[in-house]
Design a protein around this motif. Structure first.
Motif, short mmCIF file in Angstrom:
data_model
loop_
_atom_site.label_atom_id
_atom_site.label_comp_id
_atom_site.label_asym_id
_atom_site.label_seq_id
_atom_site.Cartn_x
_atom_site.Cartn_y
_atom_site.Cartn_z
N PRO A 195 0.83 -1.02 -0.08
CA PRO A 195 0.05 -0.07 -0.16
C PRO A 195 0.98 1.30 0.00
O PRO A 195 1.97 1.24 0.36
N THR A 240 -4.85 1.59 -1.18
CA THR A 240 -4.40 0.14 -1.49
C THR A 240 -5.35 -0.43 -2.44
O THR A 240 -6.03 0.31 -3.21
N LEU A 245 -1.42 -1.62 -5.61
CA LEU A 245 -0.40 -2.59 -5.21
C LEU A 245 0.53 -2.63 -6.43
O LEU A 245 1.75 -2.82 -6.31
N SER A 248 2.91 0.32 -6.89
CA SER A 248 3.63 0.56 -6.04
C SER A 248 5.11 0.29 -6.39
O SER A 248 6.08 0.88 -5.83
#
Length: 415
Positions: A195, A240, A245, A248
């Motif tokens: 996250p 998130t 994800l 990220s």
């Protein structure tokens, strides 16, 4: 008969143990937790996203962390090979949106139990609650393993201890230490599929809100660095969900570079519409609710708790009557609906990541056999290596394939 010790009972270790056992080796699987497959039992929200139905070239593309290393591995053991094997073991599977493959039962525990059953069938010795302290090497060749309980002589060792994410499942970086003691290089350990922490405090007000069918983009130096369409969710610290994800990985790379600040996230809440079409849609809603206040005229367009935030970001008065909204104000609202901006503060810690980025350097392993180039009889498999992929079943396939290839090479050599 080859004697093999496998360190770690996750996806890679379980596959390696099952295959080595099937091929006639004597196998000891050592797991420091009280059971094998602990992380596998919670993946995919407890459903276990085993693999993906995509073409293997897509797997490489969806593995930003050293995907090219896996070409040789996937030639030897593909997603089709994996599914054929699991089906032969009695596990039924199904394909869902985005090519994600799950057990038909929707139970990650069934996947784990399938492996446990197979290990019994092939006589694999499973040692739980036992921790490997060191791998014994003589004349650059593996000769044994020492644990906190026993010493074992062996011809080969597979390190399959996982990364550093989800420490409660046993992934605490032990494999890095074991490999480093034998001269292997460990690259920078970072969170991947994690996250994102956001600066704006208003995210807390909509904590728990999920958005579907949105386009999320990472912006740095005025350029879009990466974009993804799908789902996301707001949390008490930021954002998130599947798109976040996967993105990220890009954020992590930008954070490690100099002069990339600020990094922002732009959310297009209505990616299916052009700006013109969205404006017409807004005009239609405004006509319908012309006598209401602005905050009550957008209920057909957005989730209830997101409306005051969007109005605030457009710097409008939520209590202004809709029939008094100017064209310029309406266009400002349209802009925010397609460019909702968040400022990135950082990533959550590696312990909260689904996958670890970094690990034992791949330069020191043979991509066709998974054997170490430094120590004969030493192999690596799964997330302990410097490999990481996006969500969608790509990480588990990498673990299963590297475990399979390592086991086959130990038993049969290069034939």
């Amino acid at each position: 008969m080859k004697q093999i010790v496998i360190v770690g009972g996750g996806a890679a270790g379980l596959m390696a143990a099952a295959i080595a056992g099937r091929e006639g080796a004597r196998v000891i699987l050592i797991e420091k937790m009280n059971m094998v497959g602990k992380k596998m039992g919670i993946t995919g929200k407890g459903r276990c996203n085993i693999t993906n139905s995509a073409d293997m070239s897509e797997f490489i593309h969806n593995t930003p962390g050293n995907g090219k290393f896996l070409y040789g591995v996937y030639e030897r053991f593909s997603n089709t090979d994996l599914l054929n094997l699991l089906h032969s073991w009695g596990l039924k599977t199904k394909v869902e949106r985005g090519g994600r493959v799950f057990p038909e039962s929707d139970s990650a525990l069934e996947v784990r139990n399938t492996f446990i059953k197979v290990l019994k069938k092939y006589g694999v010795q499973v040692h739980t609650n036992e921790s490997v302290q060191k791998i014994v090497v003589q004349n650059d060749k593996v000769t044994g393993v020492v644990t906190d309980k026993e010493s074992y002589a062996c011809d080969a060792v597979i390190i399959a201890t996982g990364g550093k994410s989800y420490p409660l499942t046993g992934s605490t970086g032990d494999g890095y230490k074991l490999a480093a003691l034998l001269g292997h290089t460990i690259t920078d350990i970072r969170p991947s599929l994690v996250p994102i922490v956001i600066k704006e405090q208003w995210v807390k007000n909509i904590m728990g809100l999920s958005l579907r069918n949105v386009e999320v983009s990472i912006i740095s130096k005025g350029k879009t660095q990466s974009s993804m369409f799908g789902e996301m969710m707001f949390t008490h610290f930021g954002v998130t969900g599947p798109t976040i994800l996967s993105l990220s990985h890009t954020v992590g790379k930008l954070l490690r570079k100099k002069n990339t600040n600020p990094i922002t996230i732009s959310i297009n809440l209505k990616p299916a519409l052009t700006a013109e079409v969205l404006d017409k849609r807004l005009q239609k809603d405004f006509e319908l609710y012309s006598k209401k206040q602005l905050i009550n005229g957008m209920k057909d367009l957005l989730p209830q708790n997101l409306i005051p935030i969007v109005i605030g970001l457009a710097e409008l008065d939520s209590h202004k009557p809709i029939n008094q909204i100017t064209k310029e104000e309406r266009l400002r609202l349209c802009h925010v609906l397609q460019h909702m901006t968040l400022t990135v503060e950082g990533l959550r810690p590696v312990e909260e990541a689904i996958v670890t980025s970094g690990g034992i350097s791949l330069k020191e392993f043979n991509p066709k056999t998974m054997e170490s180039k430094l120590v004969q009889g030493l192999y690596g498999a799964g997330e302990v290596l410097d490999i990481d992929a996006f969500t969608g079943g790509y990480n588990l396939q990498a673990a299963f394939s590297t475990g399979y290839v390592a086991a086959m090479h130990i038993v049969h050599g290069d034939d």
